[in-house]
Design a protein around this motif. Structure first.
Motif: not given
Ligand SMILES: [Zn+2]
Length: 360
Positions: A321-325
């Motif tokens: 996601s845009s904030y999760e990797y």
């Protein structure tokens, strides 16, 4: 005859009595009435002993004999003819028997020659059959030329099969068995080709794993989605077993359920597993190449993926996601150097079946 002789003696006595009145009778009668023999008489004067001797042929003339040659001649003709006929028949029978024996010998000889001809013809047929079988085997094997699986086509096996035709060239039955063995190997190879074509043309599992595996293995490598923890006996995403080196097992659950899993990672895993296929199916070349990896099959498999899969690396940062990797490490943590990658290329190019003609 005795009766005939007696009658003759009495006839002489009665005749003597009748001439007693006549002095010119052949004999004189004594006082006692007996008749003295007359020396001049035709017959001896000594008293004839009774019985009289054998009748003279003069008194009772025998029938005039037939001409000596008349009756026998009538009999000899047929007898001679019969004898000649018998001799002739015997001769004919002998000739026929001889001819039959010779004919029988001739038939035996002909049958023997026919059998030899049949055997030679059968041998020629078997040689032609073997030659066709051998040609078909080699043409089928030629389709594996360059395929990187040495154990799939064994040149030594091919040579042994082809040479068996020469070995059994004088034995029809052995030649027939040799042809059968050749045909069986041809059928095995033909079945592998047919299965590969079918496998390459379809994607039974509907996965990216199979897509990559079919391309790398040209259809000869099967894809299996399973529980690798059980099959591979460890917690991995995939594995290959030495007992069936033409099947790659991928973990069905983890490779689908993990949020970070993508086709790039799947492709890297597929390359790694395919390296294991090459290792198992090319043991001699692999043993030599392994020295560049301290005998470690896994770092060698990682190096294969790093060498042949453009952009591949072992460590990945996967944004979900845009904030999760996710930081994902694939493989065994060692990125091989250029020297090792050179070893991998040389290893890969040395693998597989190189088709060469084998003279019959
Ligand atoms: Zn591995």
């Amino acid at each position: 005859m005795a009766d005939a002789e007696s009658r003759y003696a009495r006839a002489r006595h009665e005749k003597g009595t009748a001439v007693s009145d006549t002095p010119t009778s052949p004999g004189e009668e004594d006082a006692d009435g007996s008749i003295e023999p007359n020396p001049t008489a035709e017959h001896p004067t000594t008293p004839a002993p009774a019985p009289a001797p054998a009748p003279e042929p003069l008194l009772e003339p025998e029938p005039e004999p037939e001409p000596a040659s008349a009756k026998p001649r009538r009999k000899k003709g047929p007898i001679i003819a019969i004898v000649l006929l018998a001799v002739g028949l015997a001769a004919v029978a002998g000739v026929l028997t001889f001819a039959l024996v010779q004919l029988d010998k001739a038939f035996v000889l002909i049958e023997e020659q026919q059998r030899e001809l049949d055997e030679q013809r059968d041998l020629i047929d078997q040689k032609e059959t073997f030659s066709q079988s051998a040609t078909e085997l080699m043409s089928t094997a030629a389709q594996f030329d360059g395929l990187p699986f040495s154990t799939m086509v064994n040149p030594n096996t091919l040579e042994t099969l082809i040479q068996s035709g020469w070995t059994h060239r004088w034995n029809s039955a052995a030649l027939e068995r040799a042809s059968t063995n050749v045909d069986e190997e041809t059928a095995r190879l033909a079945a592998l080709i047919a299965e590969a074509e079918e496998q390459k043309a379809s994607n039974g599992t509907g996965t990216h794993f199979e897509k990559v595996t079919d391309r790398l293995g040209q259809g000869f490598i099967s894809t299996s989605l399973t529980d690798t923890d059980e099959i591979c006996e460890q917690d991995v995403w995939g594995c290959v077993g030495g007992d069936d080196p033409y099947t790659i097992h991928y973990d069905h659950a983890e490779t689908r359920a993990e949020p970070f899993m993508n086709n790039t990672i799947r492709e890297g895993v597929a390359y790694h597993e395919y390296a294991h296929v090459l290792q198992f199916t090319n043991p001699a070349q692999t043993e030599k190449a392994l020295t560049a990896f301290d005998g470690d099959w896994e770092t060698m498999a990682d190096c294969f993926a790093l060498t042949y899969l453009d952009g591949w690396k072992l460590d990945h940062t996967i944004w979900v996601s845009s904030y999760e990797y996710w930081e994902v490490s694939v493989g065994y943590g060692y990125t091989c150097n250029s020297e090792q990658r050179k070893v991998i290329r040389e290893w890969r190019e040395s693998l597989g079946y190189q088709h060469e003609p084998i003279s019959q």
